[in-house]
Design an enzyme around this catalytic site. Sequence first.
Site, PDB file in Angstrom:
ATOM      1  CB  CYS A  16      -0.966  -0.130   0.788  1.00 30.50           C
ATOM      2  SG  CYS A  16       0.184   0.018   2.502  1.00 30.50           S
ATOM      3  CG  HIS A  44       3.851  -6.674  10.439  1.00 35.30           C
ATOM      4  ND1 HIS A  44       2.583  -5.887  10.378  1.00 35.30           N
ATOM      5  CD2 HIS A  44       3.922  -6.356  11.236  1.00 35.30           C
ATOM      6  CE1 HIS A  44       2.630  -5.829  11.220  1.00 35.30           C
ATOM      7  NE2 HIS A  44       4.031  -5.791  12.018  1.00 35.30           N
ATOM      8  CG  HIS A  78       2.910  -0.376  11.507  1.00 33.81           C
ATOM      9  ND1 HIS A  78       4.338  -1.042  11.168  1.00 33.81           N
ATOM     10  CD2 HIS A  78       1.720  -1.172  10.976  1.00 33.81           C
ATOM     11  CE1 HIS A  78       4.203  -2.203  10.083  1.00 33.81           C
ATOM     12  NE2 HIS A  78       2.560  -2.434  10.547  1.00 33.81           N
ATOM     13  CB  CYS A 100       0.245   4.900   7.258  1.00 34.68           C
ATOM     14  SG  CYS A 100      -0.938   5.519   6.433  1.00 34.68           S
ATOM     15  CG  HIS A 128      -1.603  -4.295  14.088  1.00 32.15           C
ATOM     16  ND1 HIS A 128      -0.595  -3.503  14.290  1.00 32.15           N
ATOM     17  CD2 HIS A 128      -1.145  -5.381  13.383  1.00 32.15           C
ATOM     18  CE1 HIS A 128      -0.380  -3.190  12.651  1.00 32.15           C
ATOM     19  NE2 HIS A 128      -1.107  -4.356  12.770  1.00 32.15           N
ATOM     20  CD  GLU A 130      -3.506   0.554  12.555  1.00 28.95           C
ATOM     21  OE1 GLU A 130      -4.591   1.463  12.612  1.00 28.95           O
ATOM     22  OE2 GLU A 130      -2.974   0.591  11.560  1.00 28.95           O
ATOM     23  CB  SER A 222       0.665  -9.298   7.156  1.00 29.34           C
ATOM     24  OG  SER A 222      -0.397  -8.681   6.422  1.00 29.34           O
ATOM     25  CG  ASN A 224      -3.330  -6.381   5.257  1.00 32.71           C
ATOM     26  OD1 ASN A 224      -3.020  -6.814   3.862  1.00 32.71           O
ATOM     27  ND2 ASN A 224      -2.195  -5.697   5.451  1.00 32.71           N
ATOM     28  CB  SER A 266       2.827  -6.067   4.627  1.00 30.58           C
ATOM     29  OG  SER A 266       2.039  -7.491   4.887  1.00 30.58           O
TER      30      SER A 266
END
Length: 282
Positions: A16, A44, A78, A100, A128, A130, A222, A224, A266
Amino acid sequence: MKYNLDVSIDKDSGFCFGVVYAIEMAEEILEEDGYLYCLGDIVHNDEEVLRLKEKGLRIIGHEELLNLHHEKVLIRAHGEAPETYKIALDNDITLIDASCPVVLKLQNRIKTSYDVKEKVLIFGKHGHAEVIGLQGQTNNEALVFQDISELDHVELPHDITLYSQTTKSTDKFYEIKKELINRGHNVRANDTICRQVSSRYEDLGSFAEKFDKVVFVSGKKSSNGKVLYDVCVKSNPNTYFISDPVELKPELFQENDKVGICGATSTPMWLMEKVRDILQEY
């Protein structure tokens, strides 16, 4: 035996923009200085981390940051909690902030809610990177949960403010909102899911169903990746999760299979291309 596989990579898979930004920033400094500290894995994905380590990236944890002085340290996509910025100031550390923009905006919104004394709930993965940064905006007072069942025996006020980690499933977020309203709460819901990620949830299902087999490439850490893999499996039960091309096995495929390759936000494109090249050799 030659399998003669017809292999395609999902053109929408790969990093991304937040990850691209962080990696480009790291590579620029590595080119100039020969080394750079990074707080936590830059992405990740073990293969990509290894590639950057070979260029001089030094991964450190928060403990090591405390003892570091007069150096440059990259903050990955993150984001980080306010405490990290304070340590950097105290230790004369130059932060290369690759947080981000979507995450930064979310951090600001959560801090604003916390400052006006709202009860903040964060739908996100415990531990995590983030989520730790998000919780830090609330002096770690926000309640983090991965599943609505975690709130079954928690006494919550009538009014709650709901946020989400940026890479969570949009459908799940709205299910949680609905369930909290059904439980009698007044919910101020903030859909803070990254649209670059959520649009992949929608598109990936259509991609996966076009093939006999799907190879989903992602780091095991990861967040996502887990969600996107589940999307693939739902559309195509013949989906295989791998984090390293060595995990590929010819016996997973049949002659003339159409094979789709896709990955997490990622997952580097070069890794998916490596998988494609191996499959084409079968």
